[in-house]
Design a protein around this motif. Structure first.
Motif, PDB file in Angstrom:
ATOM      1  N   CYS A   1       0.844  -1.194   0.000  1.00 27.10           N
ATOM      2  CA  CYS A   1       0.000   0.000   0.000  1.00 27.10           C
ATOM      3  C   CYS A   1       0.879   1.243   0.000  1.00 27.10           C
ATOM      4  O   CYS A   1       2.092   1.175   0.230  1.00 27.10           O
ATOM      5  N   SER A   2       0.267   2.378  -0.277  1.00 32.46           N
ATOM      6  CA  SER A   2       0.969   3.647  -0.240  1.00 32.46           C
ATOM      7  C   SER A   2       1.004   4.185   1.185  1.00 32.46           C
ATOM      8  O   SER A   2       0.270   3.704   2.067  1.00 32.46           O
ATOM      9  N   ARG A   3       1.813   5.204   1.412  1.00 39.02           N
ATOM     10  CA  ARG A   3       1.871   5.837   2.735  1.00 39.02           C
ATOM     11  C   ARG A   3       0.514   6.459   3.084  1.00 39.02           C
ATOM     12  O   ARG A   3       0.062   6.390   4.229  1.00 39.02           O
ATOM     13  N   ALA A   4      -0.136   7.063   2.080  1.00 40.17           N
ATOM     14  CA  ALA A   4      -1.455   7.656   2.313  1.00 40.17           C
ATOM     15  C   ALA A   4      -2.462   6.591   2.731  1.00 40.17           C
ATOM     16  O   ALA A   4      -3.282   6.804   3.642  1.00 40.17           O
ATOM     17  N   GLN A   5      -2.411   5.437   2.073  1.00 42.80           N
ATOM     18  CA  GLN A   5      -3.334   4.351   2.413  1.00 42.80           C
ATOM     19  C   GLN A   5      -3.039   3.798   3.808  1.00 42.80           C
ATOM     20  O   GLN A   5      -3.960   3.410   4.530  1.00 42.80           O
ATOM     21  N   LEU A   6      -1.761   3.785   4.160  1.00 46.38           N
ATOM     22  CA  LEU A   6      -1.384   3.290   5.484  1.00 46.38           C
ATOM     23  C   LEU A   6      -2.053   4.110   6.578  1.00 46.38           C
ATOM     24  O   LEU A   6      -2.601   3.558   7.540  1.00 46.38           O
ATOM     25  N   TYR A   7      -2.041   5.429   6.422  1.00 46.30           N
ATOM     26  CA  TYR A   7      -2.607   6.299   7.443  1.00 46.30           C
ATOM     27  C   TYR A   7      -4.122   6.474   7.292  1.00 46.30           C
ATOM     28  O   TYR A   7      -4.801   6.887   8.236  1.00 46.30           O
ATOM     29  N   ALA A   8      -4.644   6.172   6.126  1.00 49.24           N
ATOM     30  CA  ALA A   8      -6.089   6.306   5.920  1.00 49.24           C
ATOM     31  C   ALA A   8      -6.871   5.200   6.630  1.00 49.24           C
ATOM     32  O   ALA A   8      -8.044   5.382   6.977  1.00 49.24           O
ATOM     33  N   TYR A   9      -6.210   4.058   6.840  1.00 49.19           N
ATOM     34  CA  TYR A   9      -6.900   2.920   7.461  1.00 49.19           C
ATOM     35  C   TYR A   9      -6.061   2.400   8.627  1.00 49.19           C
ATOM     36  O   TYR A   9      -5.579   1.260   8.618  1.00 49.19           O
ATOM     37  N   PRO A  10      -5.887   3.212   9.664  1.00 51.89           N
ATOM     38  CA  PRO A  10      -4.988   2.839  10.765  1.00 51.89           C
ATOM     39  C   PRO A  10      -5.465   1.645  11.586  1.00 51.89           C
ATOM     40  O   PRO A  10      -4.656   0.964  12.220  1.00 51.89           O
ATOM     41  N   ASP A  11      -6.774   1.393  11.577  1.00 55.47           N
ATOM     42  CA  ASP A  11      -7.305   0.313  12.414  1.00 55.47           C
ATOM     43  C   ASP A  11      -7.463  -1.005  11.666  1.00 55.47           C
ATOM     44  O   ASP A  11      -8.004  -1.977  12.231  1.00 55.47           O
ATOM     45  N   GLU A  12      -7.020  -1.055  10.418  1.00 56.73           N
ATOM     46  CA  GLU A  12      -7.064  -2.315   9.666  1.00 56.73           C
ATOM     47  C   GLU A  12      -6.164  -3.342  10.343  1.00 56.73           C
ATOM     48  O   GLU A  12      -5.025  -3.032  10.741  1.00 56.73           O
ATOM     49  N   PRO A  13      -6.631  -4.566  10.492  1.00 49.25           N
ATOM     50  CA  PRO A  13      -5.787  -5.597  11.118  1.00 49.25           C
ATOM     51  C   PRO A  13      -4.662  -6.042  10.182  1.00 49.25           C
ATOM     52  O   PRO A  13      -4.801  -6.020   8.961  1.00 49.25           O
ATOM     53  N   VAL A  14      -3.546  -6.411  10.781  1.00 51.13           N
ATOM     54  CA  VAL A  14      -2.403  -6.939  10.039  1.00 51.13           C
ATOM     55  C   VAL A  14      -2.299  -8.423  10.353  1.00 51.13           C
ATOM     56  O   VAL A  14      -2.162  -8.819  11.523  1.00 51.13           O
ATOM     57  N   GLY A  15      -2.398  -9.253   9.319  1.00 49.98           N
ATOM     58  CA  GLY A  15      -2.433 -10.698   9.512  1.00 49.98           C
ATOM     59  C   GLY A  15      -1.119 -11.275   9.990  1.00 49.98           C
ATOM     60  O   GLY A  15      -0.062 -10.628   9.956  1.00 49.98           O
ATOM     61  N   ALA A  16      -1.164 -12.513  10.429  1.00 48.72           N
ATOM     62  CA  ALA A  16       0.009 -13.180  10.991  1.00 48.72           C
ATOM     63  C   ALA A  16       1.141 -13.279   9.978  1.00 48.72           C
ATOM     64  O   ALA A  16       2.318 -13.070  10.309  1.00 48.72           O
ATOM     65  N   ALA A  17       0.820 -13.617   8.732  1.00 46.66           N
ATOM     66  CA  ALA A  17       1.862 -13.753   7.706  1.00 46.66           C
ATOM     67  C   ALA A  17       2.534 -12.414   7.437  1.00 46.66           C
ATOM     68  O   ALA A  17       3.770 -12.343   7.266  1.00 46.66           O
ATOM     69  N   GLN A  18       1.741 -11.349   7.409  1.00 46.02           N
ATOM     70  CA  GLN A  18       2.309 -10.025   7.184  1.00 46.02           C
ATOM     71  C   GLN A  18       3.152  -9.573   8.375  1.00 46.02           C
ATOM     72  O   GLN A  18       4.195  -8.938   8.196  1.00 46.02           O
TER      73      GLN A  18
END
Length: 300
Positions: free
Chosen positions: A41-58
Motif C-alpha cells: 500500500c501507499s503511505r497515504a493508504q497506510l494512514y487512511a486505514y490505521p485500524d485495519e488488522p495486520v495478519g500473521a503472515a504479514q
C-alpha cells in the motif's frame, strides 16, 4: 493482544520504537516504508486505514525485514530496490546504492546533452546501471554502453535493463587497466562516470549502512582519491571524439583537484557545477578539436 488483532497503527508504532532504540536515522519513515512494502500500500493508504488488522503472515514478513534493518543493513537492500528518475531499480549486496547527487547529475546530463543527432555514451563504473538506464529511458535514440569491473554489479544492471526493456550494452572492463580503450567499443560522444572517490581513512566517518554493507570496490579510491579521474582523463583522450564530453561526479572536497587534472590533460571548457545541496559535485570537460588553442575553466 493476539497476533491476529494487531492493527496497522499499533504495528507501525512498535516498529518505530524498535528502530529508534537501535539508533536508525529517520525511524518513522523507515518503518513506514517497510510496512507499506509488506502491505503493498501507499503511505497515504497506510494512514487512511490505521485500524485495519495486520495478519500473521504479514507480521512475520515485517519482522524479518525489520530484523535486517535493525542490524543497520541499508533500507534499499532490505526493500530490494531504489527509485531513480522514475525508474525502479533492483539493488542489493554487491552494488552501490544510487545517491540523490547521482540522480541530480544524471538529470543535469539529460538537460545538457544535445538531441539533434543520436550520440554514443559510455557509463564507466555503472553499478546498478542507474545512469545508463535513466539516460536510455529518457533518450531512446542514444547508443548507451556501460561497464564495470564487478560481475555482481553487472548482473544486477542487466536484470534491471531486462525488466525495464532498455537496450544497453554491458561490458566488464577495468578503467584502471592500461588496455581499457581496447575493452570498450569507442569512440564516444560522452563518457560519464561516478567513480570510487573516498579515501580509505574516511571509512570510520561513514554510517554503518555504508561502511559495513556497500561494496568497498565501489566506494574507495585507495591512497590516491584522484586515481580514477586520472585514468578517465587519460583514456578519454583516446576514446572521446573531438568535441566530446567527459562528465564526472566528484567528491566535494576534491573538486578543485579534479579540475586541475582535466585542465593539465588538455581538456577545455572545464566546468564545475553544484548540486541541490550547494556542494560542488559535477565536473564537465570537453576534448578539444584539433584547431582548439585554449583551455577555459568555468566555476558555476
Amino acid at each position: 493482544m493476539s497476533v491476529a488483532t494487531v492493527t496497522r497503527q499499533e504495528i507501525l508504532q512498535q516498529a518505530i520504537r524498535q528502530l529508534e532504540a537501535a539508533g536508525v536515522p529517520d525511524a518513522r519513515r523507515n518503518a513506514e516504508w517497510l510496512l507499506c512494502e509488506v502491505l503493498s500500500c501507499s503511505r497515504a493508504q497506510l494512514y487512511a486505514y490505521p485500524d485495519e488488522p495486520v495478519g500473521a503472515a504479514q507480521q512475520a514478513q515485517l519482522a524479518a525485514l525489520l530484523a535486517r534493518r535493525l542490524r543497520r543493513e541499508p533500507l534499499q537492500y532490505v526493500l530490494g530496490y531504489v527509485e531513480f528518475l522514475g525508474l525502479r531499480l533492483e539493488v542489493g549486496p554487491g552494488v552501490l546504492i544510487p545517491r540523490p547527487e547521482t540522480e541530480w547529475l544524471t538529470a543535469r546530463l539529460l538537460e545538457i546533452l544535445p538531441t539533434r543527432k543520436p550520440l554514443r555514451l559510455l557509463d564507466v563504473g555503472t553499478g546498478s546501471g542507474c545512469i545508463a538506464l535513466a539516460i536510455k529511458h529518457h533518450q531512446p535514440a542514444m547508443q548507451v554502453y556501460a561497464c564495470d569491473i564487478s560481475t555482481d554489479a553487472l548482473a544486477i544492471a542487466q536484470r534491471n535493463a531486462e525488466r525495464l526493456g532498455l537496450d544497453v550494452v554491458w561490458l566488464q572492463a577495468d578503467v584502471l587497466a592500461a588496455d581499457f580503450p581496447a575493452q570498450v567499443p569507442g569512440p564516444f560522444d560522452v563518457i560519464v562516470s561516478n567513480p570510487p572517490y573516498l579515501a580509505l581513512d574516511e571509512a570510520e566517518t561513514l554510517p554503518p549502512e555504508v561502511r559495513d554493507y556497500e561494496p568497498p570496490v565501489a566506494l574507495y579510491a585507495g591512497a590516491d582519491p584522484l586515481r580514477f579521474y586520472r585514468a578517465l582523463a587519460h583514456h578519454g583522450q583516446q576514446l572521446l571524439v573531438p568535441g566530446g564530453q567527459l562528465v564526472c561526479e566528484v567528491h566535494a572536497y576534491h573538486a578543485g583537484e579534479v579540475i586541475h587534472v582535466l585542465a593539465t590533460k588538455g581538456y577545455s571548457n572545464v566546468t564545475l557545477e553544484h548540486d541541490l545541496a550547494g556542494l560542488p559535485r559535477m565536473v564537465r570537460a570537453v576534448l578539444p578539436k584539433p584547431d582548439a588553442r585554449c583551455v577555459q575553466i568555468d566555476l558555476c
